[in-house]
Design a protein around this motif. Structure first.
Motif, short mmCIF file in Angstrom:
data_model
loop_
_atom_site.label_atom_id
_atom_site.label_comp_id
_atom_site.label_asym_id
_atom_site.label_seq_id
_atom_site.Cartn_x
_atom_site.Cartn_y
_atom_site.Cartn_z
N SER A 1 -13.40 2.31 8.57
CA SER A 1 -13.04 1.60 9.79
C SER A 1 -13.56 2.35 11.00
N LYS B 1 -7.34 -3.27 5.30
CA LYS B 1 -6.96 -4.13 6.43
C LYS B 1 -6.14 -5.30 5.91
N CYS C 1 -3.99 -8.34 12.74
CA CYS C 1 -4.37 -7.48 11.63
C CYS C 1 -3.82 -6.07 11.83
N GLU D 1 -4.01 -1.99 9.86
CA GLU D 1 -4.78 -1.19 8.92
C GLU D 1 -3.90 -0.11 8.29
N ASP E 1 -11.84 -9.13 11.70
CA ASP E 1 -10.62 -9.96 11.69
C ASP E 1 -10.98 -11.42 11.46
N GLY F 1 -11.77 -1.77 5.48
CA GLY F 1 -11.64 -1.59 6.92
C GLY F 1 -12.82 -2.05 7.74
N THR G 1 -9.73 2.69 5.38
CA THR G 1 -8.50 1.91 5.50
C THR G 1 -8.58 0.63 4.67
#
Length: 394
Positions: free
Chosen positions: A237, A246, A218, A220, A270, A266, A244
């Motif tokens: 984030s 992502k 990932c 950002e 993941d 963000g 952000t």
């Protein structure tokens, strides 16, 4: 009475010469005056016409001078206008402004969209059949160039407006139209590769992971802080300490971008992005996924799919020798996804904070920037090099 008598009588009736002469003298002055007046009237008309002709000639000369000035100014503006013709012979300039390695690669891309001909369409060539609306200000190639410069060099709309000599609103419309077109077209050009295609281009250094289908990571993208509180919270984030978007990026073992997710806030993990992005639906039994440490997706992978991930310390002071070697081996292959992400970040529209005005098109922009990197030479030379188009067909 005979004929001779009649002739004599008619002769006796003739007017005297003085009478005829007097009558002629009385008629002559009137005729002369009328003639003089007619001549004077004609001369006046001629003089007026000559004056009008002289005035029109002066106006024509003035218009011709103005036309020459306009043409000169137009030529000057055209000479200052940025165009593909000015940089097509400079590969370094092409790479800097467009991200394509050469002019030839760029033309082949346009050839794919336009077909065999890059010229005008038949309705544009037929004087009796013209497309309604205003004429096109830029050619297809220069529109494509403008959009690539917007993405790769990150130039502002005002700058592009000045460079190409068109309005700011037209620059915005061109960018939005082309980015949406590229978003769909590039995904068709670079579909998710089959396991057979991945193996065909596998490098020797990746032979230990011969079943690796995709390497995931990932990244950002910084964005302008949203005005809505909820959006601020969803895009915050903790890792970047910034708002952000992502993006989940997947690459093949040789570094070609093969998957790009939608953009997520963000704060999303993941693991959640991987689960909901749809990438796992593309993986088949027997495939292998390679990820970084902390990208724990073993419990959500499809059945029959393995995950290569460097081992954790798990509270220990250090890794064992075998774990260290395994970590280094995985890292030597997994690093290519980071290199691919580095290529994506060379598209400077992604620099700094992506403004809120681009939020409706952020997904398209990120996807287009990612897939355009596939036109660059591969990060790793395939074991059995083949032309790009033949690989796509296969």
């Amino acid at each position: 009475m005979d004929v001779e008598d009649s002739f004599e009588e008619s002769s006796n009736l003739s007017l005297p010469l003085e009478t005829v002469s007097a009558a002629s003298d009385q008629a002559s002055p009137s005729f002369t005056v009328d003639q003089d007046q007619a001549d004077a009237s004609d001369n006046g008309v001629i003089r007026q016409l000559q004056q009008k002709i002289t005035l029109l000639e002066l106006k024509l000369a003035d218009r011709e001078e103005s036309l020459r000035e306009v043409k000169s100014e137009n030529e000057l503006l055209l000479s200052r206008q940025f165009s593909l013709e000015k940089i097509k012979d400079d590969n370094s300039a092409i790479l800097f402004y467009t991200g394509f390695p050469s002019y030839g690669a760029m033309i082949k891309k346009m050839q794919y969209w336009k077909g065999e001909r890059l010229g005008s369409q038949p309705y544009q060539e037929d004087e009796n059949r013209k497309k309604p609306g205003p004429s096109r200000k830029l050619s297809f190639l220069n529109e494509f160039l403008l959009v690539l410069i917007r993405l790769k060099a990150g130039l502002f709309v005002q700058d592009l407006s000045d460079r190409f000599g068109v309005s700011i609103s037209l620059v915005s419309r061109i960018c939005i139209t082309w980015i949406n077109l590229l978003y769909y077209e590039l995904k068709d050009i670079f579909p998710f590769p089959t396991q057979k295609l991945v193996c065909k281009n596998m490098q020797e250094e990746s032979a230990e992971f011969a079943t690796t289908r995709i390497i995931l990571d990932c990244t950002e993208l910084f964005i302008q802080r949203p005005s809505a509180m909820l959006a601020q919270s969803e895009t915050w984030s903790d890792y970047k300490h910034h708002n952000t978007w992502k993006l989940l990026v997947g690459v093949t073992p040789n570094g070609q971008v093969s998957f790009l997710s939608d953009l997520w806030g963000g704060r999303v993990s993941d693991k959640q992005i991987t689960r909901e992005s749809g990438v796992l639906d593309l993986i088949e039994r027997g495939d292998n996924i390679m990820v970084d440490r902390g990208f724990d997706i073993k419990d959500i992978g499809p059945e029959g799919v393995t995950v290569n991930m460097p081992p954790f310390l798990a509270g220990r002071d250090q890794l064992t020798a075998a774990e260290t070697e395994e970590t280094m081996t995985i890292a030597s292959v997994r690093i290519h996804v980071e290199r691919a992400i580095g290529r994506i970040k060379t598209y400077h529209i992604l620099d700094g904070n992506l403004p809120n005005t681009l939020s409706p098109y952020a997904k398209q922009i990120a996807t287009v920037c990612g897939l355009l990197t596939n036109f660059l030479p591969p990060l790793l030379t395939p074991a059995n090099p083949k032309p790009l188009l033949s690989l796509l067909v296969t």
